[in-house]
Scaffold this motif. Structure first.
Motif, short mmCIF file in Angstrom:
data_model
loop_
_atom_site.label_atom_id
_atom_site.label_comp_id
_atom_site.label_asym_id
_atom_site.label_seq_id
_atom_site.Cartn_x
_atom_site.Cartn_y
_atom_site.Cartn_z
N ASN A 22 0.76 1.61 8.79
CA ASN A 22 0.27 2.35 7.55
C ASN A 22 -0.94 2.79 7.72
N ARG A 38 -11.91 -2.85 -2.61
CA ARG A 38 -11.00 -2.90 -3.59
C ARG A 38 -11.39 -3.43 -4.73
N ALA A 63 -5.18 8.51 -4.98
CA ALA A 63 -5.81 8.38 -3.60
C ALA A 63 -7.31 8.31 -3.88
N LYS A 64 -8.11 7.52 -2.88
CA LYS A 64 -9.58 7.79 -2.78
C LYS A 64 -9.96 8.30 -1.51
N GLU A 91 -2.57 -1.32 2.58
CA GLU A 91 -2.87 0.00 1.75
C GLU A 91 -2.51 1.13 3.04
N ARG A 92 -2.13 2.36 2.55
CA ARG A 92 -1.92 3.38 3.32
C ARG A 92 -3.23 4.14 3.81
N ARG A 103 -4.59 13.54 0.16
CA ARG A 103 -4.55 12.64 -1.01
C ARG A 103 -3.22 12.37 -1.46
N ASP A 122 -3.13 6.24 0.31
CA ASP A 122 -4.02 5.53 -0.61
C ASP A 122 -5.65 5.69 -0.56
N TRP A 123 -5.84 5.66 0.77
CA TRP A 123 -7.09 6.11 1.39
C TRP A 123 -7.55 7.20 2.40
#
Ligand SMILES: Nc1ncnc2c1ncn2[C@@H]1O[C@H](COP(=O)(O)OP(=O)(O)O)[C@@H](O)[C@H]1O
Ligand SMILES: [Mg+2]
Lengths: 271, 88
Positions: A82, A246, A2-3, A32-33, A110, A114-115
């Motif tokens: 998402n 990305r 995760a970022k 992305e999630r 996290r 993903d974000w």
């Protein structure tokens, strides 16, 4: 992995909340999630910009104090399954946002996403500090205007010294998002140009978001501009910024909403 | 809005903004750097003193003052009364 991204600026009213919503939605539109997290305790607005204000039951402070589970506080977007929102508390004392509590919530987010996009409050005090503390990446939102540039410079200094990464001696990735840009005024010499701001702040450019009435229109109806008007100039600029985030290489342009004179004279609806 | 003649008369202002920012930020960056320096000096001075004398953290003040061309580092330590033991 995760970022965690902080959307920050120092100065208020430059477009942090608008950008958090637009970038969050754009990331989710790319599959992305995503969770967008409001850190503006007492002045929460991200719920309103996302159109979720009537569905807020619990907030981050409820989670920190153990009054609600994280999954109970997260609000799923009505348009994108998402995309989630973690609201800030509107009523509680700011001190209820403890640094241990925030650390725990971010660690849990996290695992699930993903974000994690953190919408920072204005200022350089505790709230802004908490919002940036766990970030891997910082998006510094700046308007082409002297006080905004100065405050961004201060924030960059904080990112390099006060974040968890900085304290561990690691680098925090920083990006400039120039918003409310008007290429015509910049060309005329009445507004700082992209190059001027880049020169002064010397961090890489993530995108240039033009000044556009579509932003206000989107906020009126509670929908991130990338969802509400995906082909509008600001939406295209945000979508490009997300592609860069990305890791794609995308030519840097300032998208324009300009319609022909005829279209402008006849029947383009006002915001 | 101003008329077309005003538009011709008006000078661009963005270059002024740019120059003012460059000057201001070069100063501010330097002074923020010094805040860091003072904090580091304070911690290290505290550590040295603590090796020999028990002092409270807030009894040690470190200030860096700019005066013209040079700067003055001021260290102020309030200590408990020092007992000098007579050597037998
Ligand atoms: N690109 C843009 N064009 C026009 N108006 C904008 C733009 N970006 C932000 N705004 C407006 O600026 C105001 C402040 O934006 P907001 O996102 O709430 O800032 P912040 O969160 O930094 O305080 C809002 O009224 C918003 O609609
Ligand atoms: Mg905001």
């Amino acid at each position: 992995m995760a970022k965690v991204v902080v959307v920050t600026s120092g100065k208020g009213g430059v477009g942090k909340t608008t950008s958090t919503a637009a970038l969050g939605a754009a990331l989710a539109q790319n599959g992305e999630r995503v969770v967008v997290v409001d850190f503006d305790v007492g002045l929460r607005n991200l719920d309103l910009i996302m159109g979720a204000e009537r569905r807020v039951v619990f907030d981050m402070i409820n989670v920190i104090q153990g009054d609600a589970k994280l999954t109970q506080a997260l609000i799923r977007d009505k348009r994108l399954e998402n995309l989630m929102l973690l609201p800030a508390s509107q009523t509680r004392d700011k001190d209820a946002l403890t640094s241990e509590g925030v650390a725990k919530v971010i660690a849990e987010l996290r695992e699930k996403f993903d974000w994690v996009l953190c919408d920072s409050p204005a200022g350089i005090e505790r709230g802004a500090s908490l919002a940036m503390h766990h970030a891997d990446i910082a998006i510094v939102v700046t308007n082409p205007e002297v006080s905004s540039v100065r405050d961004s410079d201060r924030i960059i200094g904080m990112l390099d010294s006060k974040t968890e990464r900085a304290e561990r001696g690691e680098r925090i990735e920083k990006h400039l998002l120039l918003t409310r840009y008007d290429p015509v005024r910049a060309e005329r010499g009445d507004m700082l140009k992209v190059e001027d701001v880049l020169d002064i702040l010397s961090i890489p450019l993530l995108g240039i978001i033009p000044e556009s009435q579509e932003v206000l229109r989107a906020s009126n109806v509670g929908s991130p501009v990338t969802l509400n008007a995906p082909i509008s100039a600001p939406a295209r600029a945000y979508l490009d910024a997300v592609r860069r985030l990305r890791g794609e290489t995308v030519d840097m342009t300032v998208p324009s909403d300009k319609v022909g004179l005829v279209a402008r004279l006849f029947g383009r609806r006002a915001a | 809005m101003s008329g077309i003649f005003d538009l011709f008369k008006r000078r661009p202002t963005a270059n002024v903004a740019r120059e003012r920012l460059q000057i201001l930020l070069s100063h501010e960056r330097a002074s923020v750097g010094q805040e860091g320096l003072v904090a580091t000096l304070r911690e290290e001075i505290l550590a040295v003193i603590a090796k020999h004398i028990p002092v409270d953290r807030d009894q040690v003040q470190v200030k860096l003052e700019r005066s013209g061309e040079s700067s003055i580092l001021e260290i102020d330590v309030t200590m408990p009364p020092v007992r000098v033991r007579a050597v037998a």
